[in-house]
Design a protein around this motif. Structure first.
Motif, mmCIF file in Angstrom:
data_model
loop_
_atom_site.group_PDB
_atom_site.id
_atom_site.type_symbol
_atom_site.label_atom_id
_atom_site.label_comp_id
_atom_site.label_asym_id
_atom_site.label_seq_id
_atom_site.Cartn_x
_atom_site.Cartn_y
_atom_site.Cartn_z
ATOM 1 N N TYR A 89 -17.255 -4.131 4.233
ATOM 2 C CA TYR A 89 -15.943 -3.764 4.789
ATOM 3 C C TYR A 89 -15.796 -4.363 6.189
ATOM 4 O O TYR A 89 -14.730 -4.875 6.538
ATOM 5 N N VAL A 92 -0.332 -3.086 4.604
ATOM 6 C CA VAL A 92 -1.171 -1.881 4.683
ATOM 7 C C VAL A 92 -2.166 -1.831 3.525
ATOM 8 O O VAL A 92 -3.261 -1.281 3.663
ATOM 9 N N SER A 101 1.854 3.273 -2.252
ATOM 10 C CA SER A 101 1.660 4.358 -3.223
ATOM 11 C C SER A 101 0.814 5.501 -2.680
ATOM 12 O O SER A 101 0.663 6.526 -3.350
ATOM 13 N N SER A 102 0.233 5.360 -1.480
ATOM 14 C CA SER A 102 -0.591 6.450 -0.943
ATOM 15 C C SER A 102 -0.814 6.258 0.553
ATOM 16 O O SER A 102 -0.453 5.219 1.118
ATOM 17 N N VAL A 131 -9.241 7.734 9.736
ATOM 18 C CA VAL A 131 -7.969 8.328 9.322
ATOM 19 C C VAL A 131 -8.262 9.172 8.096
ATOM 20 O O VAL A 131 -8.892 8.674 7.151
ATOM 21 N N THR A 183 -7.126 10.198 4.845
ATOM 22 C CA THR A 183 -6.144 10.030 3.768
ATOM 23 C C THR A 183 -6.850 10.443 2.473
ATOM 24 O O THR A 183 -8.073 10.438 2.407
ATOM 25 N N LYS A 218 -12.684 -6.813 6.967
ATOM 26 C CA LYS A 218 -11.674 -6.459 7.968
ATOM 27 C C LYS A 218 -11.745 -7.384 9.182
ATOM 28 O O LYS A 218 -10.725 -7.701 9.796
ATOM 29 N N ILE A 234 -1.509 5.652 4.313
ATOM 30 C CA ILE A 234 -0.781 5.085 5.457
ATOM 31 C C ILE A 234 0.478 4.337 5.004
ATOM 32 O O ILE A 234 1.524 4.400 5.657
ATOM 33 N N PRO A 262 -6.987 1.075 13.151
ATOM 34 C CA PRO A 262 -7.309 2.497 13.258
ATOM 35 C C PRO A 262 -8.797 2.760 13.052
ATOM 36 O O PRO A 262 -9.481 2.046 12.317
ATOM 37 N N GLY A 263 -9.264 3.814 13.696
ATOM 38 C CA GLY A 263 -10.596 4.342 13.395
ATOM 39 C C GLY A 263 -10.471 5.307 12.219
ATOM 40 O O GLY A 263 -9.744 5.027 11.252
ATOM 41 N N THR A 289 -5.595 -3.449 10.177
ATOM 42 C CA THR A 289 -6.993 -3.841 9.974
ATOM 43 C C THR A 289 -7.839 -2.575 10.105
ATOM 44 O O THR A 289 -7.625 -1.629 9.354
ATOM 45 N N ARG A 337 0.208 -1.146 -6.787
ATOM 46 C CA ARG A 337 0.072 -1.344 -8.236
ATOM 47 C C ARG A 337 0.641 -0.185 -9.034
ATOM 48 O O ARG A 337 1.192 -0.370 -10.099
ATOM 49 N N ARG A 338 0.510 1.047 -8.524
ATOM 50 C CA ARG A 338 0.871 2.213 -9.345
ATOM 51 C C ARG A 338 2.369 2.503 -9.304
ATOM 52 O O ARG A 338 2.874 3.149 -8.387
ATOM 53 N N GLY A 398 0.830 -1.214 0.000
ATOM 54 C CA GLY A 398 0.000 0.000 0.000
ATOM 55 C C GLY A 398 0.857 1.254 0.000
ATOM 56 O O GLY A 398 0.438 2.321 0.449
ATOM 57 N N ASP A 413 0.225 -6.255 -8.243
ATOM 58 C CA ASP A 413 -1.167 -6.390 -7.820
ATOM 59 C C ASP A 413 -1.209 -7.587 -6.884
ATOM 60 O O ASP A 413 -1.058 -8.735 -7.318
ATOM 61 N N LEU A 414 -1.391 -7.319 -5.619
ATOM 62 C CA LEU A 414 -1.267 -8.389 -4.616
ATOM 63 C C LEU A 414 -2.438 -9.357 -4.634
ATOM 64 O O LEU A 414 -2.423 -10.364 -3.934
#
Ligand SMILES: NC(=O)c1ccc[n+]([C@@H]2O[C@H](COP(=O)([O-])OP(=O)(O)OC[C@H]3O[C@@H](n4cnc5c(N)ncnc54)[C@H](OP(=O)(O)O)[C@@H]3O)[C@@H](O)[C@H]2O)c1
Length: 258
Positions: free
Chosen positions: A150, A80, A11-12, A183, A185, A154, A14, A180-181, A136, A34-35, A9, A54-55
């Motif tokens: 979601y 992440v 690329s952006s 966030v 982003t 999670k 967290i 986390p609650g 998570t 991916r990016r 994760g 791409d995971l």
């Protein structure tokens, strides 16, 4: 000794903040997402190595594992990458969205864990311990209307983490869950609501200081840097304004002096 971490994760949000945090503390880092263009930018900025993958694709995960085996030890993996799609009620849930959430938050995490455990074990054998950190969500702990897909994904990821920690008992491998609650982003909510900027902005409207990506990255960094015998099983972190999933203060936080 320099330790090397894999951060998904990257690329952006967290993940990118985690790459910056770990690099600033002297870690070698491989950032995955991916990016490729965004990873390359982060590579220029921080010196982290990037690996575009791409995971959810088995072949990409295998290629990443191979690259890591050929390029050095892996002392830590921070999972992440993930996300939410849609806010449908259960009765309206879109199967493609729900499948995407399960794929990226659960199956991709399981497959990467499976692929990298041999790397982590050999790092632990020479350097004392190795670590797996999973981001998570508080959505794993409490359902909310419109959260079903979601919440389910999670919660499944969280259960995977719990089972893994038990399975690894007896090995010097730490298994850490950070939940986390809210966030703030740039992309998470925007992607969730299909790119509708007004709807995304409304989620955070009036909330004094949602968590930032850097707040979560700090906790990830802390979990990786405490002495190797200390395992932070589960860290639940929220902005002060969000006392629970269903209890979010909008507007300034003011002491009720009486
Ligand atoms: N923001 C919040 O309020 C919040 C709260 C609690 C938990 N979380 C969790 O924290 C994590 C990060 O959230 P964030 O806010 O930083 O979100 P974000 O900015 O949307 O980041 C998601 C990251 O996952 C990567 N990703 C998505 N699908 C992927 C795939 N198939 N293969 C590889 N990488 C993939 C994305 O990169 P590419 O698009 O380049 O692949 C991106 O770097 C997620 O697991 C999320 O569920 C977020």
């Amino acid at each position: 000794m320099t330790r090397r971490a894999v951060v998904t994760g990257a690329s952006s949000g967290i993940g990118a903040a985690t790459v910056r945090r770990l690099r600033s503390r002297g870690w070698e880092v491989v950032g995955v997402a991916r990016r490729a263009d965004r990873l390359a930018e982060l590579e220029r900025e921080t010196g982290a190595v990037s690996f575009a993958a791409d995971l959810t694709a088995e072949a990409d995960t295998a290629a990443l594992a191979q690259f890591l085996a050929e390029s050095g030890p892996v002392h830590a993996v921070a999972h992440v990458a993930g996300g939410a799609r849609g806010t449908d009620r259960v009765e309206d849930g879109d199967a493609a969205d729900w499948r995407w959430m399960y794929d990226v938050n659960v199956l991709a995490v399981q497959q990467l864990t499976r692929a990298l455990l041999p790397h982590l074990r050999s790092a632990a054998a020479t350097d004392g311990h190795a670590d797996l950190v999973f981001v998570t969500s508080t959505a794993a702990q409490a359902a909310y209307p419109g959260g079903g897909g979601y919440n389910a994904a999670k919660a499944a990821e969280s259960m995977l983490v719990g089972a893994l920690r038990l399975e690894l008992n007896g090995e010097p491998l730490r298994v850490v869950e950070i939940a986390p609650g809210m966030v703030y982003t740039e992309e998470f909510t925007l992607n969730r609501v299909g790119g509708d900027r007004d709807r995304a902005a409304a989620v955070y409207e009036g909330v004094q200081n949602p968590l930032t990506a850097e707040d979560v990255a700090d906790v990830i960094g802390y979990a990786l840097e405490v002495p190797g015998h200390v395992n932070l099983d589960l860290v639940t972190m929220r902005p002060v304004a969000q006392s629970a999933q269903h209890l979010l203060a909008r507007g300034p936080l003011v002491p009720r002096i009486r």
